[in-house]
Write an enzyme that holds these catalytic residues in place. Structure first.
Site, PDB file in Angstrom:
ATOM      1  CB  VAL A  56     -45.388-130.052  -8.402  1.00  0.00           C
ATOM      2  CG1 VAL A  56     -44.880-131.272  -7.611  1.00  0.00           C
ATOM      3  CG2 VAL A  56     -46.204-129.139  -7.490  1.00  0.00           C
ATOM      4  CG  HIS A 169     -43.399-129.731 -14.931  1.00  0.00           C
ATOM      5  ND1 HIS A 169     -44.757-129.571 -15.076  1.00  0.00           N
ATOM      6  CD2 HIS A 169     -42.960-128.632 -14.265  1.00  0.00           C
ATOM      7  CE1 HIS A 169     -45.128-128.423 -14.533  1.00  0.00           C
ATOM      8  NE2 HIS A 169     -44.054-127.828 -14.035  1.00  0.00           N
ATOM      9  CG  HIS A 170     -47.014-133.613 -10.600  1.00  0.00           C
ATOM     10  ND1 HIS A 170     -47.935-134.488 -11.107  1.00  0.00           N
ATOM     11  CD2 HIS A 170     -46.899-133.919  -9.284  1.00  0.00           C
ATOM     12  CE1 HIS A 170     -48.363-135.289 -10.151  1.00  0.00           C
ATOM     13  NE2 HIS A 170     -47.740-134.977  -9.037  1.00  0.00           N
ATOM     14  CB  SER A 171     -47.545-130.524 -16.557  1.00  0.00           C
ATOM     15  OG  SER A 171     -46.283-130.498 -17.186  1.00  0.00           O
ATOM     16  CG  ASN A 346     -51.319-134.963 -13.837  1.00  0.00           C
ATOM     17  OD1 ASN A 346     -50.936-135.561 -12.850  1.00  0.00           O
ATOM     18  ND2 ASN A 346     -50.479-134.487 -14.745  1.00  0.00           N
TER      19      ASN A 346
END
Length: 517
Positions: A56, A169-171, A346
């Site tokens: 994502v 990037h969602h990371s 996260n």
């Protein structure tokens, strides 16, 4: 259209992510150019975003009122964003398959894209929309650089003189923290040394009930309801993971929808209109946003079903909640300026939020009342905390693959994503460039529809990210949500809940120019 060097097709990038040989080569190359300092490992949630079905990316589209000067942006990035360790670190996989953050020297030439544009193009709006669409077909090569880039498009659109597109990037972090970090790089136009003012939630005043027995009873009842709601929500989470699916509607994407490109459109409405409804009905902005979304989805589906909307449609939104509270704009600004610490990462739990899909033409305010009842019920539960704990337990005992499969199954058994982010109260500038709007969204998620609300000064931007194979005309859905706000606002005025002298002119523009087209 090429989105920039260093980009590759998403399937190729996914294959690269899973190749340890590339990581080893990348380490050797990086050692030649900079000193690498090994830091902490990726959190389990960050690692999850490297699974093929969860690759994502967060997209933040920034409309500016002036042309964007690349040299100014480059100079300021070195003193702000690059000081954040996540934006100047590679994600390295060791021989055991664990991934860690490793600091490296950042080459801005690999991160800033400034394409040569035709000044005589027919539609700047269409160009920007197509640019983002083509960008969603690609992934950043993890073997070359930290996972973010910035695209500067000096093209005039209907609501901006230029557009900046941040892709992250969602990371690297959750959406709330990343938007807060982006805002920490901005300053007030009226005071270039001051950070933006973002409203915070006010604490409710405690009741002054003098009766001890009454307070004790209320407290026990509150605890019982909290326990019961949590049990029910956790049961529904487990049921959804096992068998409970949403109704197949024209909004629900097919299997594999996470690998399709996304069409991202937005519409800006008046935040004053939303506040009018909020104040008249003693609710929150979030209640009203959910209410007009329910109304818009109901109108859209009714039309798709030929004005014969089925009853008892199960349609839920998956809310990804970071249980680690964001540090806030000031903390991020201090971190970049003074190398201080700030909470980051996260740590994601799930909330399954049901939407009531029905036609309520007799009283449009029922959409908002229903939304408030649902939200109040969800607030009184530890659903996010327990779903996070369940996911963590599965990850630690069964591994990343099983945890990824669970998360993917939960999301694909629901219909959409929804978020509502609070923005600045005054006009801000991004490195001196006055901002006209901010439109955040995502691509790579296993949903065909994502709806984001983002406030800015006295405006609210509604952003839709859709799979065109499922929702071929996203502007129609945007129009339905905007029209629902107009109906609900008019119903509030007609019922005498507010004074009719309230300014309603131009507050909910139906002009298609407010959409990136």
């Amino acid at each position: 259209m090429e989105s920039g060097e260093g980009l590759r097709s998403r399937p190729q990038a996914l294959k690269s992510i899973r190749t340890k040989t590339a990581d080893k080569g990348r380490l050797e190359d990086a050692k030649d150019n900079s000193e690498l300092v090994e830091e902490e490992p990726l959190s389990p949630s960050a690692r999850l975003f490297h699974e093929p079905n969860f690759n994502v990316y967060i997209i933040a589209i920034m409309g500016c009122k002036t042309k964007i000067h690349e040299d100014v942006v480059r100079a300021n990035l070195n003193h702000t964003l690059l000081k954040h360790p996540r934006f100047s670190s590679l994600q390295v996989e060791d021989d055991k398959g664990d991934m860690k953050w490793v600091r490296t020297k950042v080459d801005l030439d690999k991160h800033i894209r400034v394409p040569d544009l035709n000044p005589d193009m027919e539609s700047g709006d269409q160009f920007v929309e197509d640019y983002v669409y083509n960008l969603s077909k690609t992934a950043i090569d993890r073997s070359q650089q930290p996972l973010w880039d910035l695209h500067l498009l000096n093209v005039k659109t209907s609501d901006a003189e230029a557009v900046g597109i941040f892709r992250i990037h969602h990371s690297l972090g959750d959406g709330t923290s990343l938007i807060s970090l982006l805002l920490a790089c901005t300053r007030k136009i009226t005071d270039p040394a001051a950070l933006p003012t973002v409203p915070v939630k006010k604490k409710k005043e405690k009741s002054s009930n003098p009766l001890w027995l009454s307070r004790c009873f209320i407290w026990l009842w509150w605890i019982f309801r909290l326990f019961w709601h949590t049990v029910v929500d956790v049961f529904m989470f487990i049921a959804t993971a096992m068998f409970l699916k949403d109704t197949e509607t024209p909004l629900k994407g097919p299997p594999g929808v996470e690998f399709t490109p996304r069409r991202i459109v937005h519409r800006t409405v008046s935040l004053d209109d939303i506040k009018l409804v909020k104040n008249a009905m003693d609710m929150t902005v979030n209640d009203v946003a959910l209410g007009i979304t329910q109304a818009g989805l109901s109108r859209y589906l009714n039309r798709k079903y030929g004005n014969n909307l089925p009853k008892n449609i199960r349609l839920r939104s998956t809310l990804l909640i970071n249980i680690r509270t964001s540090a806030g704009i000031q903390a991020f600004a201090d971190m970049m300026e003074n190398d201080t610490k700030a909470k980051w990462g996260n740590w994601i739990g799930y909330i399954l939020l049901p939407f009531s899909i029905a036609l309520r033409d007799d009283d449009p305010l029922d959409y908002v009342r229903q939304a408030k009842a649902t939200v109040d019920r969800k607030k009184h539960s530890f659903e996010a905390l327990y779903t996070f704990s369940i996911s963590e337990f599965i990850l630690k005992t069964l591994g990343i693959k099983r945890a990824s499969a669970l998360s993917h199954r939960i999301i694909t058994h629901t219909t959409m994503c929804f978020s509502n982010l609070v923005g600045p109260l005054e006009e801000i500038g991004y490195y001196g460039h006055p901002m006209a709007y901010l439109a955040p969204s995502c691509y790579g998620q296993p949903h065909a529809l994502m709806i984001n609300f983002q406030s800015y000064i006295n405006k609210m931007t509604i952003v839709l990210s859709v799979d065109e194979g499922t929702i071929p005309h996203p502007r129609e859905l945007c129009d339905d949500i905007v029209h629902s706000l107009e109906l609900i606002k008019n119903a509030v005025i007609a019922k005498g809940l507010v004074k009719e002298s309230h300014n309603t002119n131009g507050t909910c523009s139906e002009n298609s120019n407010s959409i990136i087209t």
